[in-house]
Design a protein around this motif. Structure first.
Motif, short mmCIF file in Angstrom:
data_model
loop_
_atom_site.label_atom_id
_atom_site.label_comp_id
_atom_site.label_asym_id
_atom_site.label_seq_id
_atom_site.Cartn_x
_atom_site.Cartn_y
_atom_site.Cartn_z
N LEU A 68 0.84 -1.20 0.00
CA LEU A 68 0.00 0.00 0.00
C LEU A 68 0.87 1.25 0.00
CD1 LEU A 68 -2.94 1.26 0.43
CD2 LEU A 68 -2.30 1.32 2.84
N PHE A 69 1.91 1.27 0.82
CA PHE A 69 2.80 2.42 0.89
C PHE A 69 3.55 2.64 -0.43
CE2 PHE A 69 3.13 1.68 5.74
CZ PHE A 69 1.98 2.43 5.96
N GLU A 70 3.89 1.56 -1.10
CA GLU A 70 4.55 1.68 -2.40
C GLU A 70 3.61 2.34 -3.40
OE1 GLU A 70 7.46 1.92 -5.01
OE2 GLU A 70 7.73 1.25 -2.94
N ASP A 71 2.34 1.94 -3.39
CA ASP A 71 1.35 2.59 -4.25
C ASP A 71 1.21 4.07 -3.90
OD1 ASP A 71 0.85 0.21 -5.56
OD2 ASP A 71 -1.00 -0.23 -4.46
N ALA A 72 1.21 4.38 -2.60
CA ALA A 72 1.10 5.77 -2.16
C ALA A 72 2.31 6.58 -2.61
CB ALA A 72 0.95 5.83 -0.64
N ARG A 73 3.49 6.00 -2.56
CA ARG A 73 4.69 6.70 -3.01
C ARG A 73 4.64 6.98 -4.52
NH1 ARG A 73 6.94 2.99 0.58
NH2 ARG A 73 7.59 3.98 2.51
N LYS A 74 4.09 6.04 -5.27
CA LYS A 74 3.95 6.24 -6.72
C LYS A 74 3.01 7.41 -7.01
CE LYS A 74 4.94 1.50 -8.05
NZ LYS A 74 4.38 0.22 -8.52
N ILE A 75 1.93 7.50 -6.24
CA ILE A 75 1.02 8.64 -6.39
C ILE A 75 1.74 9.94 -6.04
CG2 ILE A 75 -1.08 9.73 -5.48
CD1 ILE A 75 -2.19 6.83 -5.14
N ALA A 76 2.48 9.94 -4.95
CA ALA A 76 3.22 11.14 -4.54
C ALA A 76 4.26 11.53 -5.58
CB ALA A 76 3.87 10.90 -3.18
N ASP A 77 4.88 10.53 -6.22
CA ASP A 77 5.86 10.83 -7.27
C ASP A 77 5.23 11.60 -8.42
OD1 ASP A 77 7.88 9.58 -5.85
OD2 ASP A 77 7.82 7.72 -7.02
N GLU A 78 3.97 11.34 -8.70
CA GLU A 78 3.26 12.07 -9.77
C GLU A 78 3.20 13.57 -9.45
OE1 GLU A 78 -0.61 10.30 -10.20
OE2 GLU A 78 0.24 8.29 -10.46
N TYR A 79 3.30 13.92 -8.18
CA TYR A 79 3.24 15.31 -7.73
C TYR A 79 4.62 15.81 -7.31
CZ TYR A 79 -1.82 14.73 -7.68
OH TYR A 79 -3.13 14.49 -8.04
N ASP A 80 5.66 15.02 -7.60
CA ASP A 80 7.03 15.36 -7.21
C ASP A 80 7.13 15.67 -5.72
OD1 ASP A 80 8.14 15.04 -9.78
OD2 ASP A 80 7.45 17.03 -10.35
N THR A 81 6.48 14.85 -4.93
CA THR A 81 6.43 15.06 -3.48
C THR A 81 6.83 13.77 -2.76
OG1 THR A 81 4.62 16.64 -3.74
CG2 THR A 81 4.94 15.73 -1.55
N GLU A 82 7.51 13.92 -1.65
CA GLU A 82 7.82 12.77 -0.81
C GLU A 82 6.82 12.71 0.33
OE1 GLU A 82 11.86 12.43 0.45
OE2 GLU A 82 12.64 12.96 -1.52
N ILE A 83 6.51 11.50 0.75
CA ILE A 83 5.60 11.29 1.88
C ILE A 83 6.28 10.43 2.92
CG2 ILE A 83 3.49 11.54 0.50
CD1 ILE A 83 3.34 8.42 0.49
N ASP A 84 5.79 10.54 4.14
CA ASP A 84 6.19 9.63 5.21
C ASP A 84 5.09 8.59 5.35
OD1 ASP A 84 8.59 10.99 5.95
OD2 ASP A 84 7.36 12.49 6.96
N THR A 85 5.44 7.44 5.88
CA THR A 85 4.45 6.39 6.11
C THR A 85 4.59 5.86 7.52
OG1 THR A 85 5.94 4.65 5.26
CG2 THR A 85 4.44 5.68 3.68
N ASP A 86 3.47 5.35 8.04
CA ASP A 86 3.48 4.78 9.37
C ASP A 86 2.33 3.79 9.49
OD1 ASP A 86 4.30 4.29 11.97
OD2 ASP A 86 4.00 6.36 12.66
N THR A 87 2.45 2.87 10.42
CA THR A 87 1.37 1.94 10.72
C THR A 87 1.03 2.01 12.20
OG1 THR A 87 2.93 0.12 11.12
CG2 THR A 87 1.99 0.28 8.90
N ALA A 88 -0.18 1.58 12.49
CA ALA A 88 -0.64 1.41 13.87
C ALA A 88 -1.40 0.09 13.89
CB ALA A 88 -1.55 2.56 14.29
N VAL A 89 -1.46 -0.53 15.04
CA VAL A 89 -2.14 -1.82 15.17
C VAL A 89 -3.33 -1.65 16.10
CG1 VAL A 89 -1.93 -4.23 15.87
CG2 VAL A 89 0.02 -3.06 14.82
N GLY A 90 -4.51 -2.02 15.62
CA GLY A 90 -5.71 -1.94 16.44
C GLY A 90 -6.91 -1.52 15.63
N GLU A 91 -7.83 -0.87 16.29
CA GLU A 91 -9.08 -0.45 15.65
C GLU A 91 -8.85 0.85 14.88
OE1 GLU A 91 -12.53 1.82 15.15
OE2 GLU A 91 -11.37 2.23 16.94
N ASP A 92 -9.39 0.91 13.66
CA ASP A 92 -9.10 2.02 12.74
C ASP A 92 -9.31 3.40 13.33
OD1 ASP A 92 -8.38 0.28 10.69
OD2 ASP A 92 -10.36 0.29 9.78
N ALA A 93 -10.55 3.75 13.64
CA ALA A 93 -10.87 5.11 14.07
C ALA A 93 -10.10 5.50 15.33
CB ALA A 93 -12.37 5.26 14.30
#
Length: 142
Positions: A68-93
């Motif tokens: 998922l993060f790789e897909d997100a980075r590809k989207i960010a590359d389209e905008y010439d922008t870098e993103i940070d990524t992180d995960t959490a474990v548990g209930e979404d909201a």
């Protein structure tokens, strides 16, 4: 400005990232993916039979999040922008709101609902909960 973009595997979460990149090109953007065992095929309470089952699930979920993060980075590359990524474990909201509270987040941009057919009918329960409980503005993309 620090913008949090919670992502799942839906097209709307990708659209939320594109919206963020378009509206806030100079922002520091973090893509967060919550590894929610409640949504897994094993289901809640399914970990008790084998202590290693949860660890196996978590390893697989983290690998899937990396895709998922790789897909997100590809989207960010389209905008010439870098993103940070992180995960959490548990209930979404809950984890999204806690992430906002524990980090320097100025805004949340997320899809208005996730992948399930039921959530497409109404505002998704995760996005609704985050919009009500987050201490920062929340932009819902649909």
């Amino acid at each position: 400005m620090n913008v949090l973009v919670p992502m799942d595997y839906s097209e709307l979460s990708k659209e939320a990232l594109r919206t963020t990149l378009s509206l806030h090109p100079d922002a520091d953007i973090t893509v967060l993916h919550v590894l929610d065992w409640h949504a897994s095929d094993i289901g809640p309470g399914g970990w008790g039979d084998s202590p290693g089952t949860f660890d196996e699930w978590l390893d697989a979920a983290r690998e899937h999040a990396d895709e998922l993060f790789e897909d997100a980075r590809k989207i960010a590359d389209e905008y010439d922008t870098e993103i940070d990524t992180d995960t959490a474990v548990g209930e979404d909201a809950r984890n999204i709101v806690e992430y906002v509270e524990d980090n320097d987040v100025d805004m949340v941009v997320m899809g208005s609902h996730g992948r399930s057919a039921a959530s497409r009918i109404l505002l998704g329960s995760t996005s609704e909960t985050v919009a009500r409980r987050a201490p920062v503005p929340v932009l819902l993309v649909r």
